[in-house]
Design a protein around this motif. Sequence first.
Motif, PDB file in Angstrom:
ATOM      1  N   GLU A  52       1.714   3.727  -8.504  1.00 16.43           N
ATOM      2  CA  GLU A  52       0.318   4.087  -8.277  1.00 16.43           C
ATOM      3  C   GLU A  52      -0.261   3.246  -7.146  1.00 16.43           C
ATOM      4  OE1 GLU A  52      -3.858   4.353 -10.879  1.00 16.43           O
ATOM      5  OE2 GLU A  52      -2.047   3.449 -11.722  1.00 16.43           O
ATOM      6  N   LYS A  53      -0.973   3.876  -6.277  1.00 15.62           N
ATOM      7  CA  LYS A  53      -1.635   3.172  -5.185  1.00 15.62           C
ATOM      8  C   LYS A  53      -2.990   2.666  -5.652  1.00 15.62           C
ATOM      9  CE  LYS A  53      -3.133   3.658  -0.369  1.00 15.62           C
ATOM     10  NZ  LYS A  53      -3.270   4.586   0.783  1.00 15.62           N
ATOM     11  N   ARG A  54      -3.239   1.381  -5.415  1.00 17.63           N
ATOM     12  CA  ARG A  54      -4.498   0.788  -5.872  1.00 17.63           C
ATOM     13  C   ARG A  54      -5.670   1.383  -5.092  1.00 17.63           C
ATOM     14  NH1 ARG A  54      -7.813  -3.577  -4.603  1.00 17.63           N
ATOM     15  NH2 ARG A  54      -6.488  -4.112  -2.821  1.00 17.63           N
ATOM     16  N   THR A  83      -5.211  -0.752 -10.167  1.00 22.18           N
ATOM     17  CA  THR A  83      -4.294   0.223 -10.741  1.00 22.18           C
ATOM     18  C   THR A  83      -4.363   0.104 -12.260  1.00 22.18           C
ATOM     19  OG1 THR A  83      -2.405  -1.283 -10.823  1.00 22.18           O
ATOM     20  CG2 THR A  83      -2.752  -0.055  -8.772  1.00 22.18           C
TER      21      THR A  83
END
Length: 582
Positions: A43-45, A51
């Motif tokens: 997951e991209k912050r 995240t």
Amino acid sequence: MKSQMMGYGWAGVFRKFLVDSPYMWWPSNLVQVSLFRALHDIEKRPKGGLTRLQFFLIVLISSFSYYIVPNYFFQSITALSFICWIWTNSVTMQQIGSGLFGLGVGSFGLDWSTVAGFLGSPLATPGFAIINIMFGFFMILYVITPIAYWTNTYEAKRFPIFSPGVFTGNGSVYDVNKVLNPKTFEFSQVGYDQVGQVNLSIFFVITYGLSFATLAATLSHVGLFHGRSIWRQTRESFQNQIGDVHTRLMKKNYKDVPQWWFYAILISMLALAIATCEGFGNQLQLRYWGVILAGGLALLFTLPIGIITATTNQQPGLNVITELIIGYAYPGRPLANVSFKTYGYISMSQAIMFLQDFKLGHYMKIPPRSMFLVQLVGTIIASSTYFGTAWWLLHKIENICDPSKLPEGSPWTCPGDAVFYSASIIWGVVSPRRMFGNLGLYEKVNFFFLVGLLAPLPVWVLSRIYPEKKWIKLINMPVILGATGNMPPARAVNFIMWGAVGIFFNLFVYRRFKGWWARHNYVLSAGLDAGVAFLAILSYFTLQSNNINGPKWWGLELDDHCPLASCPTAPGINVEGCPLYE
């Protein structure tokens, strides 16, 4: 282990209805799914945010760090009852204000285990179910119980307003040793004639009555609201048409578990249970027909109770009906009663947990045969570990489960076992006929069966008359009637905090901050649970197992400091530590 494996068999019987059906969604599984996604998804912050994995770790560390306070340094923070501290000499005010031994008005706790310890995480419970539970809780605890107590129903003022204990008519604790033959471990009529009838606190009486009503309401509710869908699913299951996208994907990609695997486990465990009860000189007191009858009850109730659990995250108990039936059929034999309860109620409860796990595997697309094998092996390992741990604790912890003899701050008070002990006296030793039958004080409590059977009918009728009002179908009478089914050992403060947290997150936050709720709610629940669990384990092995139970001070006691809340208020009843009313 036999009860767990029997539960595995019952789970297999009802898998198509409670796992493959898209209407059975098992809310608590969403916490696990969210946790697994947080741990494994790349997951991209988001800019200025976190995240889900980062959020989980922050909650986990915070929960872990904070729990040392209520678990070790300041155990009284689990239940703060300010009314008791203001009216230190008033029995009535402490009965009203005590969160542990009374009605809990104004009490609260600052401990996640207070919130989730008995009722599970409120973050995983649907908002409509929380409303049903809290409505039932308020009606039972703040309307029915006070009216029954202060009108002195069943001589209620002779006993505590809230207690799982058993008492004699003069308010003293019932001496079960006098009504139990030490040689045969069976009921002694001579001793019973000397001690007299068993008396219960008014809340305990109401709890048993509502448990009768809940069981009857569960059957009628499921029949009225889910009868057609069950029949449809039964027909579709034979045609292999049942299921949603998850089911279709599972059937397309993986080989299913043959039903005969489950049937083989179930039949072999039933045979082993019969052999165990008939062997060992009949020390368990239960005969073969009792095991078969217990299995029949589990078969009857697994589906309706599974439907309630899968849609509301609340599981009505089968314990009372099993105790009632064997108590009438085989009175005066406590070990038979406990054994019957284990093969009936516990095996059904285990089936519900297995079905929940199967649904989790369904969501996560785990191959069914791998799931079957892992659960089977895990059950054998876990049951052996539990047994060994329990055996070790019984020999390791002196005076375990006896709060009066344990050192201050000790966590080994076993609140659930106190209820189990009282139940063994009520149903196993004295027998239901001398409690709720023609020889007992509480015969009228049996009318709760009729109340429960009829309770869902008005809701069903209204839902048919006003089909456009969707909220009517959300009124769940088994959940309302069984709202306080966990009390005791759960206390008023547990329900108050559970309801407050659940309403805040699953109603207010859900409506106002739906994006945050969808992203973080279940991850928050998992982080709070994990932090408490890890610190509890660490604290036990490093401190409490060595009898290091925290600094000696007022706040160390696992108590809300309401000593008069458990006192009787009837004139002439003399109980140590309580004022005598003239």
